[in-house]
Write a protein that holds these residues in place. Structure first.
Motif, mmCIF file in Angstrom:
data_model
loop_
_atom_site.group_PDB
_atom_site.id
_atom_site.type_symbol
_atom_site.label_atom_id
_atom_site.label_comp_id
_atom_site.label_asym_id
_atom_site.label_seq_id
_atom_site.Cartn_x
_atom_site.Cartn_y
_atom_site.Cartn_z
ATOM 1 N N LYS A 35 2.508 -0.555 4.342
ATOM 2 C CA LYS A 35 2.504 0.836 3.874
ATOM 3 C C LYS A 35 2.943 0.984 2.413
ATOM 4 N N PRO A 36 4.071 0.395 1.975
ATOM 5 C CA PRO A 36 4.469 0.585 0.574
ATOM 6 C C PRO A 36 3.418 0.083 -0.411
ATOM 7 N N TYR A 37 2.695 -1.001 -0.048
ATOM 8 C CA TYR A 37 1.676 -1.545 -0.936
ATOM 9 C C TYR A 37 0.481 -0.594 -1.039
ATOM 10 N N ILE A 38 0.091 0.014 0.097
ATOM 11 C CA ILE A 38 -1.035 0.949 0.078
ATOM 12 C C ILE A 38 -0.698 2.176 -0.763
ATOM 13 N N LEU A 39 0.483 2.743 -0.525
ATOM 14 C CA LEU A 39 0.865 3.952 -1.255
ATOM 15 C C LEU A 39 1.066 3.659 -2.742
ATOM 16 N N PHE A 40 1.671 2.513 -3.057
ATOM 17 C CA PHE A 40 1.844 2.138 -4.458
ATOM 18 C C PHE A 40 0.486 1.992 -5.141
ATOM 19 N N ALA A 41 -0.463 1.351 -4.458
ATOM 20 C CA ALA A 41 -1.797 1.122 -5.030
ATOM 21 C C ALA A 41 -2.515 2.441 -5.290
ATOM 22 N N VAL A 42 -2.445 3.364 -4.320
ATOM 23 C CA VAL A 42 -3.113 4.663 -4.481
ATOM 24 C C VAL A 42 -2.490 5.451 -5.624
ATOM 25 N N LEU A 43 -1.167 5.436 -5.707
ATOM 26 C CA LEU A 43 -0.483 6.202 -6.746
ATOM 27 C C LEU A 43 -0.727 5.612 -8.133
ATOM 28 N N ILE A 44 -0.688 4.286 -8.248
ATOM 29 C CA ILE A 44 -0.936 3.679 -9.558
ATOM 30 C C ILE A 44 -2.391 3.879 -9.957
ATOM 31 N N ILE A 166 -0.214 17.872 -14.706
ATOM 32 C CA ILE A 166 1.079 17.320 -15.140
ATOM 33 C C ILE A 166 1.938 17.003 -13.920
ATOM 34 N N GLY A 167 1.906 17.910 -12.926
ATOM 35 C CA GLY A 167 2.672 17.669 -11.706
ATOM 36 C C GLY A 167 2.204 16.430 -10.971
ATOM 37 N N THR A 168 0.886 16.238 -10.936
ATOM 38 C CA THR A 168 0.319 15.056 -10.279
ATOM 39 C C THR A 168 0.752 13.779 -10.987
ATOM 40 N N VAL A 169 0.746 13.836 -12.315
ATOM 41 C CA VAL A 169 1.158 12.656 -13.088
ATOM 42 C C VAL A 169 2.613 12.307 -12.794
ATOM 43 N N PHE A 170 3.485 13.315 -12.814
ATOM 44 C CA PHE A 170 4.902 13.048 -12.570
ATOM 45 C C PHE A 170 5.130 12.604 -11.119
ATOM 46 N N PHE A 171 4.414 13.218 -10.165
ATOM 47 C CA PHE A 171 4.536 12.807 -8.769
ATOM 48 C C PHE A 171 4.089 11.357 -8.596
ATOM 49 N N SER A 172 2.962 11.028 -9.247
ATOM 50 C CA SER A 172 2.447 9.654 -9.157
ATOM 51 C C SER A 172 3.430 8.673 -9.772
ATOM 52 N N THR A 176 5.273 5.876 -7.665
ATOM 53 C CA THR A 176 5.065 4.485 -8.053
ATOM 54 C C THR A 176 6.396 3.747 -8.150
ATOM 55 N N VAL A 177 7.370 4.388 -8.789
ATOM 56 C CA VAL A 177 8.698 3.772 -8.917
ATOM 57 C C VAL A 177 9.359 3.632 -7.553
ATOM 58 N N HIS A 178 9.256 4.674 -6.723
ATOM 59 C CA HIS A 178 9.910 4.664 -5.404
ATOM 60 C C HIS A 178 9.332 3.568 -4.505
ATOM 61 N N PHE A 179 8.027 3.566 -4.339
ATOM 62 C CA PHE A 179 7.419 2.570 -3.454
ATOM 63 C C PHE A 179 7.418 1.179 -4.095
ATOM 64 N N GLY A 180 7.364 1.141 -5.422
ATOM 65 C CA GLY A 180 7.397 -0.148 -6.104
ATOM 66 C C GLY A 180 8.677 -0.909 -5.850
ATOM 67 N N SER A 181 9.781 -0.184 -5.586
ATOM 68 C CA SER A 181 11.066 -0.856 -5.340
ATOM 69 C C SER A 181 11.104 -1.539 -3.973
ATOM 70 N N HIS A 182 10.093 -1.298 -3.127
ATOM 71 C CA HIS A 182 10.063 -1.892 -1.781
ATOM 72 C C HIS A 182 8.972 -2.957 -1.635
#
Length: 542
Positions: A35-44, A166-172, A176-182
């Motif tokens: 899951k963290p890899y999928i979400l990180f990939a989509v967000l990046i 802008i909100g989408t960019v900041f959310f992404s 990315t940082v949150h899921f990237g840490s896992h």
């Protein structure tokens, strides 16, 4: 814009899912793991697309962005390509996951060792191919975004859309940082870094704990009864399986001519079932050189070092190393080394071990000396450990890698010969001990993942002078009786403490090979810091 980022998206999702599934034996992948890899990939994926779109709409207004963003963008793509590529390469080489335990030696290495490892494992052609592919990707993405047309960007015509963008960019970015840490490599890096910091902090306690050492003074210290020199040699990646003195199947190769000859002497004791406590240097030596071990439940923060025991037993202590300071984080090994009165690092770290003999010759001949010598031994890249003029063992030619490794074993035998002869003739040598930090697998090298028992079968031998044997015949008898006993090198602290008559409140006689109390039944012997039983070693059942 979107389609140029599809390779990044699918590479991240597919690579990790493929490796996790393969390692599980094709039994599938838990969604919680992927899951963290999928979400990180989509967000990046989303973040990259939005960033390129913003670049296309602003580059004409801000000329410096026009020239700098493509290179930054290309470098970002490069950094995103590296983790999955490294992950899948590691799996192809070792058939296992790249875990935090693997990350520890990566962090505790230097560029020279890292390059040697890559060359040994991949070879020049594969390295050149991988670098070429990565360089081409960097060039393609940098040049492509530079020439991309403005109409390919996302049109943002209202304040609400701009706000959402802008909100989408900041959310992404946050996601990315949150899921990237896992995920790899960030999670593995953090865990490995925490371990190294723990080791570094533990070494600070050695000095404090040394003040609590109390000795059993039933006997004189060896330094008092028999003044002279004690030498402890730490081998590197040495396997007893490749030593003719330990392995009868290797007699035709004569990899240890000097030791094989001395083994016939009553002053030498060779231990046939010795193992490492961990197949990686820093973790192995943190137990090898302290009172902490796999069996007593002691924490490194509660331990004392063998150097402190020797010093308080009347010895002037020396540390001579051809490995340099182990890592930039001053791990427990370096902390122990710096407890010595005199510390010497070779001028050419990782060069030939004969440098160590030269340093040994510079030490005053008279006095009570406790000397620890840390070899480079058989550390890969094997060919770089031995002078070009040094011959290969007999009957070489079947396997180049094994031939090169066996050559390091023969060279180490010569270095040990030179150390012994010099100390015996000039420094009143009372005792000499040699044991490796860990062994070596001819395919995988040494690591915790994947693990094989080839990585922990190590040589151990002990020399006692004739004067020592005459004064303490019971010690010699016990060593002889225990030559076929099971031993792990995290018990070196107790064995050496007993042999120099430095029994303290940190000493346990049941872990001392020279004591009649020594006891480590096969069913209790462990390695990998307690996670594997020595009884699982296939060599014991063949």
């Amino acid at each position: 814009i979107w389609r140029y980022h599809y390779p990044i998206l699918f590479l991240w999702i597919w690579t990790y899912a493929y490796v996790m599934r393969a390692v599980s034996g094709n039994h599938g992948v838990n969604y919680s793991d992927i899951k963290p890899y999928i979400l990180f990939a989509v967000l990046i994926f989303s973040l990259l697309t939005f960033m390129v779109s913003i670049f296309l709409t602003t580059r004409e207004k801000l000329s410096y962005i026009k020239w700098t963003f493509p290179w930054i963008y290309g470098f970002t793509i490069l950094m995103l390509l590296m983790p999955p590529i490294i992950y899948v390469i590691y799996y192809q080489l070792y058939g296992s996951l790249l875990t935090p335990a693997v990350m520890v030696p990566i962090l505790d290495t230097d560029p020279r060792e890292a390059s040697e490892f890559l060359i040994q494992q991949l070879g020049y052609y594969k390295i050149i191919f991988i670098v070429t592919i990565i360089a081409m990707a960097f060039g393609f993405y940098s040049i492509r975004v530079f020439h991309m047309k403005h109409e390919n960007s996302i049109s943002i015509s209202t304040k609400m859309l701009r706000f959402l963008c802008i909100g989408t960019v900041f959310f992404s970015f946050y996601g990315t940082v949150h899921f990237g840490s896992h995920i790899f490599p960030f999670d593995e890096y953090v865990q490995a870094k925490d371990y190294i910091v723990e080791m570094r902090n533990a070494s600070k306690y050695f000095g404090i704990n040394a003040q609590n050492i109390k000795f059993d003074k039933e006997h004189l210290f060896l330094s008092e009864s028999h003044p002279g020199t004690v030498i402890l040699v730490i081998g590197e990646s040495a396997s007893r399986d490749h030593m003719s003195a330990f392995n009868s199947q290797y007699i035709s190769r004569h990899t240890t001519p000097w030791l094989s000859k001395e083994a016939r002497s009553s002053n030498f004791f060779l231990f046939n079932h010795s193992y490492s406590n961990y197949p990686q240097t820093v973790k192995a030596l943190s137990f090898y050189l302290t009172s902490a071990n796999q069996y007593n439940g002691s924490d490194l923060k509660e331990a004392v070092s063998l150097i402190d025991i020797a010093e308080q037993s009347g010895y002037e202590t020396f540390w001579i190393s051809n490995q340099g300071k182990v890592g930039v984080n001053d791990t427990a090994t370096t902390g122990i080394a710096e407890r010595a009165d005199h510390v010497y690092w070779t001028h050419q770290t990782g060069g030939y071990d004969e440098q160590l003999v030269s340093i040994l010759r510079s030490i005053p001949m008279k006095g009570n000396h406790f000397i620890v010598i840390h070899l480079m031994g058989s550390h890969m890249y094997y060919d770089d450990r031995v002078p070009t003029s040094f011959p290969y063992p007999e009957n070489s030619g079947e396997d180049k890698r094994i031939d090169e490794y066996d050559r390091t074993v023969s060279y180490t035998d010569q270095i040990l010969h030179e150390i012994f002869d010099y100390a015996h003739e000039n420094m009143n040598l009372q005792m000499m001990v040699y044991a490796s930090d860990h062994g070596e697998d001819m395919k995988y090298g040494h690591n915790a993942s994947p693990f094989t028992f080839d990585m922990v079968r190590i040589p151990l031998w002990i020399y006692l002078s004739p004067a020592y044997r005459a004064a303490y015949p019971e010690n010699a008898d016990m060593l002889k009786n225990h030559e076929n006993a099971y031993f792990t090198n995290d018990l070196m602290f107790d064995t050496v403490s007993g042999l120099i008559w430095g029994q303290s409140n940190y000493y346990a006689s049941r872990y001392d090979l020279s004591s009649p109390d020594y006891s480590l039944p096969l069913e209790e012997a462990r390695t990998l810091h307690g996670r594997r039983a020595i009884s699982e070693d296939p060599a014991l059942h063949s």
